[in-house]
Design a protein around this motif. Structure first.
Motif, short mmCIF file in Angstrom:
data_model
loop_
_atom_site.label_atom_id
_atom_site.label_comp_id
_atom_site.label_asym_id
_atom_site.label_seq_id
_atom_site.Cartn_x
_atom_site.Cartn_y
_atom_site.Cartn_z
N ILE A 178 6.07 -6.93 -7.78
CA ILE A 178 6.50 -6.79 -6.38
C ILE A 178 6.57 -5.33 -5.92
N THR A 179 6.46 -4.38 -6.85
CA THR A 179 6.49 -2.96 -6.46
C THR A 179 5.13 -2.28 -6.62
N VAL A 191 -2.00 -2.98 2.81
CA VAL A 191 -0.77 -2.21 2.55
C VAL A 191 -1.14 -0.78 2.19
N THR A 192 -0.42 0.16 2.81
CA THR A 192 -0.56 1.57 2.45
C THR A 192 0.84 2.11 2.21
N GLY A 193 0.91 3.14 1.39
CA GLY A 193 2.20 3.72 1.06
C GLY A 193 2.64 3.29 -0.33
N GLU A 194 3.83 3.75 -0.71
CA GLU A 194 4.35 3.44 -2.03
C GLU A 194 5.64 2.64 -1.93
N ARG A 245 8.53 2.57 -3.31
CA ARG A 245 9.50 3.31 -4.11
C ARG A 245 10.72 3.58 -3.23
N ASN A 246 11.84 3.87 -3.87
CA ASN A 246 13.07 4.11 -3.12
C ASN A 246 12.89 5.27 -2.16
N GLY A 247 13.19 5.04 -0.88
CA GLY A 247 13.05 6.06 0.15
C GLY A 247 11.66 6.16 0.74
N GLY A 248 10.73 5.35 0.23
CA GLY A 248 9.35 5.39 0.71
C GLY A 248 9.16 4.64 2.01
N THR A 249 7.97 4.76 2.56
CA THR A 249 7.57 4.03 3.76
C THR A 249 6.24 3.37 3.47
#
Length: 144
Positions: free
Chosen positions: A21-22, A37-40, A42-46
């Protein structure tokens, strides 16, 4: 507030489910219902996603995590006119299984208006959880 949820008991370790899921790069490989989907994740990501049910509409979402336990994707309109939060919760079991629960909540003063224009999210959420279960169980067997 409007909310829908889906859940499954998965025959795989929580680390396997979490990895799936990550892993933003593979969301379009398995039948997640997410077509882009683009981006990561991860915590604090967009991230920016496009789903099968919403066609060409792109959602920009903020990601928060407690790694291995909970992840949220939050997006919406300015001033809190509408806010959507999708929460992914993993609960490991002693027998090597994992309980996955995904809940989507929509709040804000425009929720009723926008909600009528949006497709029902329950079945896509069920489909997503089932796809995670299937992929986790396949990959989990190979990891043993």
């Amino acid at each position: 507030m409007h909310s829908v949820e889906a859940e499954a008991l998965i025959k795989a370790r929580d680390s396997t489910v979490w990895d799936i899921i990550t892993d933003a790069g593979n969301y379009t490989v398995w039948d997640s219902g997410i077509t882009h989907v683009t981006g990561e994740l991860r915590n604090g990501g967009t991230i920016k996603i496009r789903t099968r049910t919403c066609g060409s509409r792109i959602f920009r979402l903020r990601v928060q995590q407690r790694p291995g336990e909970v992840m949220t994707w939050t997006g919406g309109l300015p001033l809190g006119l509408i806010t959507g939060v999708c929460t992914f919760t993993l609960e490991p079991h002693d027998d090597g299984k994992t309980h996955l629960r995904v809940k989507e909540e929509i709040t804000g003063p425009l929720r009723g208006l926008v909600g009528k224009a949006m497709p029902d999210a329950r079945q896509p959420l069920i489909d997503y959880v089932n796809a995670v279960r299937k992929r986790s169980e396949i990959l989990g067997r190979h990891a043993q």
